[in-house]
Design a protein around this motif. Structure first.
Motif, mmCIF file in Angstrom:
data_model
loop_
_atom_site.group_PDB
_atom_site.id
_atom_site.type_symbol
_atom_site.label_atom_id
_atom_site.label_comp_id
_atom_site.label_asym_id
_atom_site.label_seq_id
_atom_site.Cartn_x
_atom_site.Cartn_y
_atom_site.Cartn_z
ATOM 1 N N ILE A 1 0.841 -1.196 0.000
ATOM 2 C CA ILE A 1 0.000 0.000 0.000
ATOM 3 C C ILE A 1 0.880 1.252 0.000
ATOM 4 N N ASP A 2 1.928 1.218 0.815
ATOM 5 C CA ASP A 2 2.860 2.338 0.872
ATOM 6 C C ASP A 2 4.210 1.936 0.281
ATOM 7 N N CYS A 3 4.923 2.943 -0.202
ATOM 8 C CA CYS A 3 6.267 2.723 -0.736
ATOM 9 C C CYS A 3 7.192 2.211 0.381
ATOM 10 N N VAL A 4 8.017 1.216 0.077
ATOM 11 C CA VAL A 4 8.897 0.650 1.097
ATOM 12 C C VAL A 4 10.084 1.569 1.401
ATOM 13 N N LEU A 5 10.320 2.568 0.568
ATOM 14 C CA LEU A 5 11.459 3.466 0.776
ATOM 15 C C LEU A 5 11.048 4.775 1.439
ATOM 16 N N CYS A 6 9.954 5.395 0.978
ATOM 17 C CA CYS A 6 9.603 6.727 1.473
ATOM 18 C C CYS A 6 8.258 6.734 2.198
ATOM 19 N N ARG B 1 5.311 6.811 1.247
ATOM 20 C CA ARG B 1 4.173 7.470 0.628
ATOM 21 C C ARG B 1 3.244 6.429 0.002
ATOM 22 N N ARG B 2 1.978 6.802 -0.103
ATOM 23 C CA ARG B 2 1.000 5.882 -0.675
ATOM 24 C C ARG B 2 1.294 5.678 -2.160
ATOM 25 N N LEU B 3 1.249 4.429 -2.581
ATOM 26 C CA LEU B 3 1.663 4.125 -3.946
ATOM 27 C C LEU B 3 0.624 4.549 -4.970
ATOM 28 N N GLY B 4 -0.647 4.314 -4.709
ATOM 29 C CA GLY B 4 -1.650 4.584 -5.722
ATOM 30 C C GLY B 4 -1.412 3.721 -6.953
ATOM 31 N N MET B 5 -1.468 4.336 -8.112
ATOM 32 C CA MET B 5 -1.294 3.593 -9.357
ATOM 33 C C MET B 5 0.133 3.681 -9.878
ATOM 34 N N ASN B 6 1.027 4.279 -9.113
ATOM 35 C CA ASN B 6 2.366 4.552 -9.624
ATOM 36 C C ASN B 6 3.423 3.600 -9.083
ATOM 37 N N GLY B 7 2.997 2.541 -8.467
ATOM 38 C CA GLY B 7 3.955 1.644 -7.857
ATOM 39 C C GLY B 7 4.689 0.786 -8.863
ATOM 40 N N ARG B 8 5.836 0.313 -8.425
ATOM 41 C CA ARG B 8 6.597 -0.643 -9.216
ATOM 42 C C ARG B 8 7.296 -1.594 -8.256
ATOM 43 N N VAL B 9 7.564 -2.787 -8.731
ATOM 44 C CA VAL B 9 8.235 -3.771 -7.891
ATOM 45 C C VAL B 9 9.723 -3.458 -7.823
ATOM 46 N N LEU B 10 10.225 -3.324 -6.593
ATOM 47 C CA LEU B 10 11.644 -3.031 -6.410
ATOM 48 C C LEU B 10 12.453 -4.307 -6.212
ATOM 49 N N GLY B 11 11.802 -5.304 -5.681
ATOM 50 C CA GLY B 11 12.511 -6.548 -5.430
ATOM 51 C C GLY B 11 11.628 -7.479 -4.624
ATOM 52 N N GLU B 12 12.209 -8.588 -4.220
ATOM 53 C CA GLU B 12 11.452 -9.554 -3.436
ATOM 54 C C GLU B 12 12.182 -9.821 -2.131
ATOM 55 N N ALA B 13 11.398 -10.164 -1.108
ATOM 56 C CA ALA B 13 11.973 -10.477 0.189
ATOM 57 C C ALA B 13 11.379 -11.787 0.696
ATOM 58 N N ARG B 14 12.204 -12.575 1.332
ATOM 59 C CA ARG B 14 11.725 -13.817 1.932
ATOM 60 C C ARG B 14 11.497 -13.591 3.429
ATOM 61 N N HIS B 15 10.337 -14.012 3.890
ATOM 62 C CA HIS B 15 10.005 -13.797 5.288
ATOM 63 C C HIS B 15 9.135 -14.955 5.753
ATOM 64 N N ARG B 16 9.608 -15.654 6.740
ATOM 65 C CA ARG B 16 8.863 -16.773 7.325
ATOM 66 C C ARG B 16 8.395 -17.758 6.263
ATOM 67 N N VAL C 1 7.481 -15.523 0.030
ATOM 68 C CA VAL C 1 8.171 -14.515 -0.766
ATOM 69 C C VAL C 1 7.230 -13.340 -0.990
ATOM 70 N N PHE C 2 7.675 -12.155 -0.574
ATOM 71 C CA PHE C 2 6.874 -10.940 -0.715
ATOM 72 C C PHE C 2 7.527 -10.026 -1.744
ATOM 73 N N ARG C 3 6.695 -9.338 -2.493
ATOM 74 C CA ARG C 3 7.217 -8.331 -3.403
ATOM 75 C C ARG C 3 7.221 -6.986 -2.708
ATOM 76 N N LEU C 4 8.330 -6.289 -2.808
ATOM 77 C CA LEU C 4 8.458 -4.960 -2.215
ATOM 78 C C LEU C 4 8.170 -3.913 -3.279
ATOM 79 N N TRP C 5 7.234 -3.017 -2.968
ATOM 80 C CA TRP C 5 6.798 -2.017 -3.941
ATOM 81 C C TRP C 5 7.315 -0.641 -3.564
ATOM 82 N N GLY C 6 7.636 0.131 -4.605
ATOM 83 C CA GLY C 6 8.084 1.495 -4.392
ATOM 84 C C GLY C 6 7.475 2.422 -5.418
#
Ligand SMILES: [Zn+2]
Length: 70
Positions: A31-36, A38-53, A56-61
């Motif tokens: 929902i929010d950018c993983v770096l700043c 801010r709310r992503l809205g329609m402008n998000g892009r996948v920055l990478g993936e993270a493994r957790h428990r 695999v999650f996609r990190l959006w920015g």
């Protein structure tokens, strides 16, 4: 928000992404950018993936370079 991402780009950016367990639930839910945060809205892009428990999650920015923007 399904956009193809070149594997090489995701790999290079994943080095600078914050640890998944330090993100807020909104960031973890793309929902929010993983770096700043801010709310992503329609402008998000996948920055990478993270493994957790075992998952695999996609990190959006924001669109390219949100943290470097003035
Ligand atoms: Zn951002």
């Amino acid at each position: 928000m399904t956009r193809a991402l070149p594997a090489a780009e995701g790999a290079s950016l994943s080095e600078v992404l914050p640890p998944f367990d330090q993100l807020s639930p909104r960031q973890q839910s793309a929902i929010d950018c993983v770096l700043c945060t801010r709310r992503l809205g329609m402008n998000g892009r996948v920055l990478g993936e993270a493994r957790h428990r075992g998952f695999v999650f996609r990190l959006w920015g924001c669109t390219p370079g949100c943290r470097a923007a003035p």
